[in-house]
Design an enzyme around this catalytic site. Structure first.
Site, PDB file in Angstrom:
ATOM      1  N   ASP A   1       0.857  -1.176   0.000  1.00  0.00           N
ATOM      2  CA  ASP A   1       0.000   0.000   0.000  1.00  0.00           C
ATOM      3  C   ASP A   1       0.898   1.232   0.000  1.00  0.00           C
ATOM      4  OD1 ASP A   1      -2.521   1.367   0.220  1.00  0.00           O
ATOM      5  OD2 ASP A   1      -2.018   1.767   2.306  1.00  0.00           O
TER       6      ASP A   1
ATOM      7  N   ASP B   1      -0.331   5.125   0.724  1.00  0.00           N
ATOM      8  CA  ASP B   1      -0.670   6.092   1.769  1.00  0.00           C
ATOM      9  C   ASP B   1      -0.605   5.433   3.143  1.00  0.00           C
ATOM     10  OD1 ASP B   1      -1.306   8.432   0.193  1.00  0.00           O
ATOM     11  OD2 ASP B   1      -3.065   7.351  -0.503  1.00  0.00           O
TER      12      ASP B   1
END
Length: 342
Positions: A26, A28
């Site tokens: 991922d 963010d």
């Protein structure tokens, strides 16, 4: 240990970047926050890549194109190509293209990443409900998305058109804190229409399918900061996961996690990719990790001993998850977590 039966974090005698061929990262809250690299991320990812691990960046944020994301990563010191980036915009575009003919007009409520992804699938983005669309695609459009865009979506959905959403993350991390995500915008349209969108992003299968198709990973490790997207997505895909504590998940949420939200491994940040993970053992009373023992006493989680902070947290996870079984742990852990400084 199967995903469904996980009652404690797993151990690994081998460094994770050697035990798995591909990290599905991922962005963010894991690699960066508010556009700036998170501490230790650049160095850890460079070492993992140099050791032969394939790095793929899997994000529910549909705002930017893969090329823009790759450029940003490279500027931060994490060399990446557009093909290394998989977005929920790509996943939802494939979902729409599987149901509509080539050239179909799709009303876009979102950013450039969603428009580019739709064009790649042979679909035609349009901007208004008056442009004769046959479907609506909604993705994160950034903090400057105007109210009128939600109104266009509502007009089209209320006319009976199918509605697709890139993802339903309610929040997104930023440099200034936690901000509303695409899920909050989806709720606006849902309230105005009473409809339910088809959703592509993590933790749902379309995103996992898109990731597997684009990376060809054989032994993937999902790396994320969110229990309800990254970790649940790994659970749904039947693959292992590493939760890093650099984003939105706090220790209270981790200890209370239901089975589908329990990561395989837990670490402070991306340096966890470069090490093994200590074993959590069941003892005569409670669970041990490092110099710690965690147990349930009355209605509270108790931690005894001393050692590395993360080892204490791993032991606490085992005690909490084992006590909760298939549910969510509701034991009092405030004092215990405070002792660890978490």
């Amino acid at each position: 240990m199967s995903q469904a039966s996980r009652t404690r974090p797993s151990g690994s005698s081998t460094a994770l970047n050697e035990a798995y061929d591909t990290a599905l990262l991922d962005l963010d809250g894991v690699v960066y926050a508010g556009g700036q690299a998170i501490d230790h991320a650049v160095e850890a990812l460079g070492t993992a890549r140099d050791g032969g691990m394939h790095l793929a960046y899997v994000t529910n944020n549909a705002l930017r194109t893969p090329a823009a994301v790759a450029e940003h990563l490279t500027e931060l010191g994490v060399p990446a190509e557009p093909a290394d980036v998989i977005t929920s915009a790509q996943a939802v575009a494939r979902l729409i293209a599987d149901q509509l003919p080539s050239g179909a007009r799709v009303l876009v409520v979102g950013g450039e990443g969603l428009r580019v992804a739709l064009r790649e699938r042979g679909l035609q983005p349009v901007e208004s409900a008056d442009d004769e669309p046959v479907a609506v695609a909604q993705g994160y459009g950034g903090p400057d998305m105007t109210w009128g865009r939600f109104a266009e979506a509502a007009y089209a959905v209320n006319s009976g058109l199918p509605w697709f959403a890139s993802n339903t993350d309610l929040t997104i991390p930023s440099a200034r804190g936690i901000a509303p995500g695409n899920g909050a915008a989806v709720e606006v349209v849902r309230i105005a229409t009473g409809a339910e969108p088809q959703v592509a992003g993590k933790p749902l299968p379309p995103m996992h399918r898109e990731t597997v198709l684009r990376t060809g990973a054989q032994r993937p490790l999902v790396v994320g900061d969110r229990l309800d997207t990254d970790i649940e997505g790994a659970f749904n895909g039947g693959v292992d996961s590493l939760l890093v504590l650099t984003g939105v998940t706090d220790t209270a949420q981790l200890l209370a996690a239901r089975p589908e939200h329990r990561p395989t491994y837990v670490d402070a940040d991306l340096r966890g990719l470069l090490t093994g993970q200590p074993e959590v053992t069941q003892e005569s009373e409670g669970f041990g990790c490092g110099g710690w023992t965690a147990l349930v006493r009355g209605e509270a989680l108790v931690l005894e001993g001393e050692g590395e902070t993360l080892d204490g947290l791993r032991a606490l996870c085992a005690a909490a998850w084992s006590h909760a079984g298939e549910g969510a742990c509701g034991l009092d852990a405030e004092k215990t977590v405070a002792r660890l400084g978490l």
